[in-house]
Design an enzyme around this catalytic site. Structure first.
Site, short mmCIF file in Angstrom:
data_model
loop_
_atom_site.label_atom_id
_atom_site.label_comp_id
_atom_site.label_asym_id
_atom_site.label_seq_id
_atom_site.Cartn_x
_atom_site.Cartn_y
_atom_site.Cartn_z
CD GLU A 195 -2.90 -1.23 2.30
OE1 GLU A 195 -4.14 -1.20 2.18
OE2 GLU A 195 -2.33 -1.39 3.40
N GLY B 240 -12.54 -3.26 1.71
CA GLY B 240 -13.61 -4.10 1.17
C GLY B 240 -14.87 -3.26 1.02
CG MET C 18 -8.74 -4.63 8.91
SD MET C 18 -7.86 -6.20 8.67
CE MET C 18 -7.71 -6.77 10.35
CD GLU C 19 -5.09 -0.98 8.62
OE1 GLU C 19 -5.76 -0.60 7.62
OE2 GLU C 19 -4.75 -2.17 8.80
CG ASP D 115 -12.00 -7.31 -0.28
OD1 ASP D 115 -10.85 -6.93 0.01
OD2 ASP D 115 -12.96 -7.16 0.50
N1 ADE Z 1 -9.12 -4.47 3.64
C1 ADE Z 1 -9.35 -4.88 2.38
N2 ADE Z 1 -10.41 -5.70 2.32
C2 ADE Z 1 -10.87 -5.82 3.59
C3 ADE Z 1 -11.91 -6.55 4.18
N3 ADE Z 1 -12.72 -7.31 3.44
N4 ADE Z 1 -12.08 -6.47 5.53
C4 ADE Z 1 -11.26 -5.70 6.27
N5 ADE Z 1 -10.24 -4.99 5.76
C5 ADE Z 1 -10.04 -5.05 4.42
#
Ligand code: ADE
Length: 234
Positions: free
Chosen positions: A11, A76, A174-175, A198
């Site tokens: 990233e 995501g 997640m951050e 995703d």
């Molecule tokens: N970062 C990228 N895809 C993610 C997902 N599905 N869940 C959490 N963090 C992500």
């Protein structure tokens, strides 16, 4: 001085390659590059995955002299109609894994904290100009709204829909909300941009590694446009 932060190597790698005269600094465990991008002095770091790492890195960058922070990476998508590769700019961020409901707090809200942390409006307006410019090159989608963070890789359509419904969020990662909480506490303006790797459903575990590189590559482009963009009037 602007700090640019991402979670994992993929990233931040393309942005790091653009740095002119990079010098390596350390702040505790955090390895930071200081260099120039488009004539501007910047700090660049990779914080590692998850909320604690993100908060620690935000504090460390502030200590190293960052006066604003741009978080870049992948996420995501959880809103209908999104496609992998779309870009999401945060208006505000929530922590979807926080649960103090037994003490009467709404889902996602810690005691003594707000329900969400707002990104800086000026940085975000400038970021939007940059993201629109990138997206117009190849017609990808751009979404402006809430981002939900948690120490969970979401790979279930049901969980994704519940986070979208419950928090009104457009994507999960997640951050971001930990950066938001830490930066707000430190009085440091911040903005967050993500490219979808995703759609946080049952295909996410295979889509993430497949599309991570391509989506993450967009971030260097966004950063370049961001540094070139004039600050829009609000
Ligand atoms: N970062 C990228 N895809 C993610 C997902 N599905 N869940 C959490 N963090 C992500």
């Amino acid at each position: 001085m602007l700090a640019i932060l991402g979670a994992i190597e993929t990233e931040v790698a393309d942005t790091r390659a653009l740095l002119v005269d990079p010098v390596e600094l350390r702040a505790g465990h955090l390895v930071v590059q200081r260099g120039r991008l488009h004539g501007q002095e910047v700090l660049l770091a990779r914080c590692g995955v998850g909320k604690v790492n993100a908060a620690l890195a935000t504090a460390a960058l502030h200590t190293l002299g960052a006066s604003s922070l741009l978080f870049t990476g992948v996420a995501g998508g959880i809103a209908p109609g999104q496609r992998i590769g779309d870009l999401v700019v945060a208006t505000d961020l929530v922590q979807h894994d926080v649960d103090v409901t037994a003490l009467g707090r709404p889902p996602g809200q810690l005691l003594g904290e707000p329900g969400s942390w707002a990104a800086d409006p000026d940085l975000t307006a400038r970021l939007q100009v940059a993201v629109d410019a990138c997206a117009s090159q190849d017609g990808r989608g751009v979404h402006l709204g809430r981002i939900a963070s948690g120490d969970q890789f979401v790979a279930s359509a049901e969980r994704a829909a519940a986070i979208h419904r419950g928090f009104g969020a457009l994507c999960v990662e997640m951050e971001g909300a930990a950066v938001a909480q830490a930066a707000t506490s430190l009085g440091m303006p911040f903005a967050v941009v993500r490219a979808l790797s995703d759609t946080a459903d049952h295909g996410a575990a295979s889509d993430f590694p497949t599309f991570l590189r391509g989506s993450a590559r967009l971030m260097a482009d966004v950063v370049e446009h961001y540094l070139r963009a004039p600050t829009p009037r609000r």
